[in-house]
Every structure is written in structure tokens, then in C-alpha cells.
Design a protein around this motif. Sequence first.
Motif, PDB file in Angstrom:
ATOM      1  N   THR A 135       0.831  -1.209   0.000  1.00  0.00           N
ATOM      2  CA  THR A 135       0.000   0.000   0.000  1.00  0.00           C
ATOM      3  C   THR A 135       0.862   1.254   0.000  1.00  0.00           C
ATOM      4  O   THR A 135       0.575   2.225  -0.712  1.00  0.00           O
ATOM      5  N   GLU A 137       3.881   1.530  -1.160  1.00  0.00           N
ATOM      6  CA  GLU A 137       4.478   1.678  -2.482  1.00  0.00           C
ATOM      7  C   GLU A 137       3.464   2.237  -3.471  1.00  0.00           C
ATOM      8  O   GLU A 137       3.793   3.094  -4.305  1.00  0.00           O
ATOM      9  N   ALA A 138       2.195   1.738  -3.359  1.00  0.00           N
ATOM     10  CA  ALA A 138       1.150   2.258  -4.252  1.00  0.00           C
ATOM     11  C   ALA A 138       0.901   3.744  -3.993  1.00  0.00           C
ATOM     12  O   ALA A 138       0.736   4.538  -4.923  1.00  0.00           O
ATOM     13  N   ILE A 139       0.887   4.117  -2.695  1.00  0.00           N
ATOM     14  CA  ILE A 139       0.674   5.525  -2.353  1.00  0.00           C
ATOM     15  C   ILE A 139       1.831   6.374  -2.864  1.00  0.00           C
ATOM     16  O   ILE A 139       1.635   7.482  -3.387  1.00  0.00           O
ATOM     17  N   SER A 140       3.047   5.836  -2.709  1.00  0.00           N
ATOM     18  CA  SER A 140       4.215   6.575  -3.198  1.00  0.00           C
ATOM     19  C   SER A 140       4.136   6.777  -4.710  1.00  0.00           C
ATOM     20  O   SER A 140       4.395   7.875  -5.221  1.00  0.00           O
ATOM     21  N   LYS A 141       3.738   5.718  -5.403  1.00  0.00           N
ATOM     22  CA  LYS A 141       3.612   5.828  -6.849  1.00  0.00           C
ATOM     23  C   LYS A 141       2.510   6.811  -7.225  1.00  0.00           C
ATOM     24  O   LYS A 141       2.662   7.631  -8.146  1.00  0.00           O
ATOM     25  N   ALA A 142       1.380   6.720  -6.482  1.00  0.00           N
ATOM     26  CA  ALA A 142       0.281   7.646  -6.754  1.00  0.00           C
ATOM     27  C   ALA A 142       0.696   9.086  -6.476  1.00  0.00           C
ATOM     28  O   ALA A 142       0.299  10.013  -7.184  1.00  0.00           O
ATOM     29  N   THR A 143       1.513   9.261  -5.411  1.00  0.00           N
ATOM     30  CA  THR A 143       1.995  10.610  -5.101  1.00  0.00           C
ATOM     31  C   THR A 143       2.878  11.149  -6.221  1.00  0.00           C
ATOM     32  O   THR A 143       2.778  12.323  -6.606  1.00  0.00           O
ATOM     33  N   GLU A 144       3.733  10.280  -6.731  1.00  0.00           N
ATOM     34  CA  GLU A 144       4.581  10.701  -7.846  1.00  0.00           C
ATOM     35  C   GLU A 144       3.747  11.075  -9.064  1.00  0.00           C
ATOM     36  O   GLU A 144       3.989  12.101  -9.714  1.00  0.00           O
ATOM     37  N   ASP A 145       2.733  10.227  -9.348  1.00  0.00           N
ATOM     38  CA  ASP A 145       1.849  10.537 -10.484  1.00  0.00           C
ATOM     39  C   ASP A 145       1.101  11.843 -10.247  1.00  0.00           C
ATOM     40  O   ASP A 145       0.911  12.645 -11.174  1.00  0.00           O
ATOM     41  N   GLU A 146       0.679  12.036  -8.979  1.00  0.00           N
ATOM     42  CA  GLU A 146      -0.045  13.263  -8.656  1.00  0.00           C
ATOM     43  C   GLU A 146       0.848  14.492  -8.841  1.00  0.00           C
ATOM     44  O   GLU A 146       0.392  15.537  -9.320  1.00  0.00           O
ATOM     45  N   LYS A 148       3.354  14.703 -10.898  1.00  0.00           N
ATOM     46  CA  LYS A 148       3.499  14.911 -12.337  1.00  0.00           C
ATOM     47  C   LYS A 148       2.264  15.598 -12.910  1.00  0.00           C
ATOM     48  O   LYS A 148       2.361  16.546 -13.700  1.00  0.00           O
TER      49      LYS A 148
END
Length: 359
Positions: A135, A137-146, A148
Amino acid sequence: MNSNDQLPDGWTLLPPQDKNSCDDGIQQTSQDWQLKPVENSNEPIAVLSPEEKPISSFFPKPAFPSTHRRDSTVTSIFVIIITSIILISGIGVSWYYHTKNEKLLKETDYLKSKILTLTNKTNLLQKTYEPVQQTAEAISKATEDEMKLGKILEARKKEVEAIQQEYFSTLSKLESARKTYDSIQAKVKEINQESQPTQLNIPTTKTLAEGEKSIEQPNPNPDPTQMDVQMVQRATTYLKARQTGDIVHLAQIFAPVCNYQYANGKASTNEFIMNDIRKFWDKYPTRSYQLLKVAYSGNSIEIIYFYKCSNQSGKTLQGYTKEMWQTSPSGQIVQWNEVLNSKTPPDTTPNYRNLRLNR
């Protein structure tokens, strides 16, 4: 048992004798000694005659063991005592270490059970941590996408602001041109009234800003009665779209960018305004509107109406509203505000052409 058997070799138990008999034996022994000369010697040597008995025969043998025997007995007793003490100490030490060993075994078993419990908890925490890690890692990835997307939106926002500035600049130029045109039209009207020639109908040149939808442009010099009818028809169409939820038609009435009251009067996109209106519709699905007044002056329009809105829970809103529009040359709303009054209808702005409707 013979008493002599208990004595060491060379010892004989004699019968008791009195003191006098012992003294007589000692005196007799002293008389038996004689000093006899020894050949080839000038010194006399005491020798016993063959007939004489040894002096030891005149002394009785001792009745008790010697000192050597007593020392051996004491040593044996001492050794026995020391051995007993060592044995007792050994037993005590053995018992101490046995008890300690038992305690250590119990502590070892307890620690083993604790280690097993901790191992189970560690395994459980590891299993619990795995989805948490996924979770995170998913949040971190979502944060990065956000982040961007935020950068992309920021760039788009700057582009929209640039377009808005260009649009408002163009709108200002159009408004200036309209005022110039109105001034020229007024002068032409004065000249026509003086000379009474045939009235000129000067065609209007319209330049639509990007994204604007064309709405039928009123005649530049219409008949006041005809203009009144158009204003009433526009207000009626607007309220009907609000009442029936016709978002498509309502979006055409507003310009692509409009200064909207519920966005703190700032320039807002058409989409933002429609979403705000749709939220109100979702909250109050049942709506009814009654148009009371229409007033206008140039591109400024005011409509006053009574509204009543309700929802399934029985909550009802009702009262009077005055909406104030500023329209573009194409007729779309570029500025929108409203005033609410729950008891009495608001007044129109003075010097506006006021149209009172008979209801």
C-alpha cells in the motif's frame, strides 16, 4: 576375650602392685650394679654380672597404650571429621548445583517458549507488513503521479490564464468598439431625426472569441417593444433550463469564461459553473421558478423571479432572487451575480428599462 589381645606386640598387662613393692624393686636393682674394672682401660665401666637380671625386668610394663597410639587415634578421628565435612559440603554443593541446574532448565524452557512466541509474532507482523508495504508503495507511486499531474495542470493553468487575458483583452476591445458604435448610432439617429431621411440599417460585424457559441444577435436599432419581447423570452428560456435540468442549453447561455459570483467573482470556466449548478440540482431535484421582472440597459440584464426547491427529505427552499448579467456582443453571459431575499422581491437598478410581467 583376653585383655592382652588388645595390646600391641611386646606389651603385657601386669597385675596391679602397690607403691611399696615398686620401691623395693628399685632399691634392689641399685644394689645389683657393681663397678668392675675393664681391661686396657683406666676408666671404670659399669657392667652387669652374668647372674644379674636386666633392670627392665624390675619395672612393670605400662597398662595403657603409648603416646604414638593416642596420636594415631586422634588423627583418625580428625580425618573422619574432615572427611565427613567434605562429604557434607559435597552433598550441599551437589544439591545447590542440582537446584540451580533445575532452575536454569526451567528458565531455558521459558526462554524457548518466549522465543517461539516472538517468532510467531514476527511472522505475523511480517505478513501484516507486506500489504502495508504494498500500500505504501502504491501511495508513493500515486503521489509521484499526482506530482506529475500537478506540474502538467500548473502548466495548463498558465496557458488558460494566458488565454483568459487575451480573451478579456479582446472583450475589452469589443466593448470599446460597441460603445463607439453606439455613439455613432446615436449621432446618426439625431441626424435622421433632423433631416427625416429613410432610416439606415447599419449591419453589425461580429467577431466571436474562441469557444463562444453564436446566439441570435438583437437588431442594433430594434423596436423597444420587440427588444422587450426578446429579453423576456431569453429570461424565460433560462429559467426553464434551470427548472428542467437542461444543462446543454444552459451551458450555451454562459460564455466559455465567466466572472462567477460563487468563485469569488473570479473568471471561471463554463465547465466549473455547470458543475456548481449541477451540484445544486442534485441537492434539490424538485424546482420551480416564476419570472416576475426583467430589466436591461445595453448589455446589462437583470431578471427577478420567485423560486421554490425541495428534496426527498422534505427540506424546502423558497424566496426571491435577482440575477445580474453582463453579456458579450454575442449575447452570452460573461459576468453573473445574484441577490437573494426570502420575503420580498429585490428592486431593479434605477434607469434600467423595467419590464413588469402580469402573472
